[in-house]
Design an enzyme around this catalytic site. Structure first.
Site, PDB file in Angstrom:
ATOM      1  N   ASP A 127      20.068   3.620  -3.229  1.00  0.00           N
ATOM      2  CA  ASP A 127      18.949   4.556  -3.162  1.00  0.00           C
ATOM      3  C   ASP A 127      18.763   5.052  -1.733  1.00  0.00           C
ATOM      4  OD1 ASP A 127      18.415   4.239  -5.804  1.00  0.00           O
ATOM      5  OD2 ASP A 127      16.690   2.917  -5.548  1.00  0.00           O
ATOM      6  N   PRO A 144      -5.449   5.025   5.758  1.00  0.00           N
ATOM      7  CA  PRO A 144      -4.675   5.950   6.593  1.00  0.00           C
ATOM      8  C   PRO A 144      -4.287   5.350   7.943  1.00  0.00           C
ATOM      9  CG  PRO A 144      -6.619   7.040   5.672  1.00  0.00           C
ATOM     10  CD  PRO A 144      -6.772   5.574   5.406  1.00  0.00           C
ATOM     11  N   GLU A 168     -16.218   6.284   3.071  1.00  0.00           N
ATOM     12  CA  GLU A 168     -15.772   6.466   4.447  1.00  0.00           C
ATOM     13  C   GLU A 168     -14.936   5.305   4.970  1.00  0.00           C
ATOM     14  OE1 GLU A 168     -16.020   9.051   6.745  1.00  0.00           O
ATOM     15  OE2 GLU A 168     -16.442  10.084   4.873  1.00  0.00           O
ATOM     16  N   ARG A 183      10.360  -2.234  -8.753  1.00  0.00           N
ATOM     17  CA  ARG A 183      11.724  -1.877  -9.152  1.00  0.00           C
ATOM     18  C   ARG A 183      12.768  -2.716  -8.427  1.00  0.00           C
ATOM     19  NH1 ARG A 183      14.562   1.813  -6.449  1.00  0.00           N
ATOM     20  NH2 ARG A 183      15.203   2.883  -8.350  1.00  0.00           N
TER      21      ARG A 183
END
Length: 246
Positions: free
Chosen positions: A169, A89, A116, A154
């Site tokens: 895209d 994160p 953690e 991709r």
């Protein structure tokens, strides 16, 4: 490209790597995937890969030894210097430009953590990149790795049916993609815009660009803040802001 994934739950990847574009990419030899349970590298007699944090606190922390040993073995077998990517994160927010950057590499190694977090020495001395797929917390890094791997794969040459397929895209041009339509031209009274049926390629391209600008302005205006626009784009955008377009 070679992609190695270090995970405590390798079975999570079997369905993802065996379907759709990722499956086709392997069949075309554009990429080779390998998922490794890094618990196998633990030198602990109980094969533990985590321990209590120094200083106390809730939860367990992944120890550095299994990850260092696994990465060092994979690196020693690689002809190219790999990018070693930590999913967490606290990492850089993943973007299309980051996917395009990683797609230029020959070897990627993804580290998927749990508990953690990681011993800080993994961040400081082992990885080259830290990536987050959003401002929220998941159970582990596996889902994040799948997202990044899909976005990167991709883009590899020969993976998509047409090389230009990904160029329009959303985010590839820095803008959101324009609306798309297919047959029938009239579905329950809901009609395809006339310009798309006109056969005039210049008018169609202009319409698509305008719609892309409009959609970006309405939904993600932040993408326009530092976007270099042509004079024609600026004119169209001003018309959009003035509500002069239909």
């Amino acid at each position: 490209m070679k992609i190695d994934v270090l995970s405590l739950f390798p079975d999570m990847f079997s369905g993802v790597f065996g379907q759709s574009i990722l499956k086709k990419a392997q069949e075309k030899s554009a990429v080779k995937f390998q998922v490794i349970d890094f618990r196998e590298y633990s030198t602990n007699k109980h094969r533990n890969v985590d321990d209590y944090p120094y200083g106390g606190g809730a939860g367990m922390v992944l120890t550095p030894q299994p990850l260092f040993d696994a990465v060092e073995q994979l690196t020693s077998q690689s002809e190219a210097k790999p990018r070693i990517i930590l999913l967490c994160p606290q990492g850089e927010r993943f973007s299309q430009s980051k996917a395009e950057e990683l797609a230029e590499e020959e070897h990627l190694i993804f580290l998927c953590g749990h508990y953690e977090g990681y011993d800080e020495r993994v961040r400081e001395y082992l990885v080259t990149d830290e990536i987050s797929i959003g401002d929220y917390v998941l159970t582990g890094g596996e889902l994040g790795a799948m997202v990044v791997i899909d976005a990167v794969t991709r883009l590899l040459p020969g993976v998509l049916g047409k090389e230009e397929s990904h160029l329009q895209d959303s985010f590839s041009t820095g803008l959101l993609e324009h609306p798309q339509y297919t047959r029938p031209a009239d579905f329950r009274g809901m009609k395809v815009p006339d310009v798309l049926l006109s056969g005039n390629h210049k008018n169609i391209e202009d319409w698509r660009r305008k719609e892309s600008l409009k959609r970006t302005y309405n939904r993600r205006p932040d993408l326009l803040e530092n976007k270099a626009l042509s004079k024609e784009d600026e004119k169209w955008l001003q018309e959009i802001k003035d509500n002069k377009t239909t």
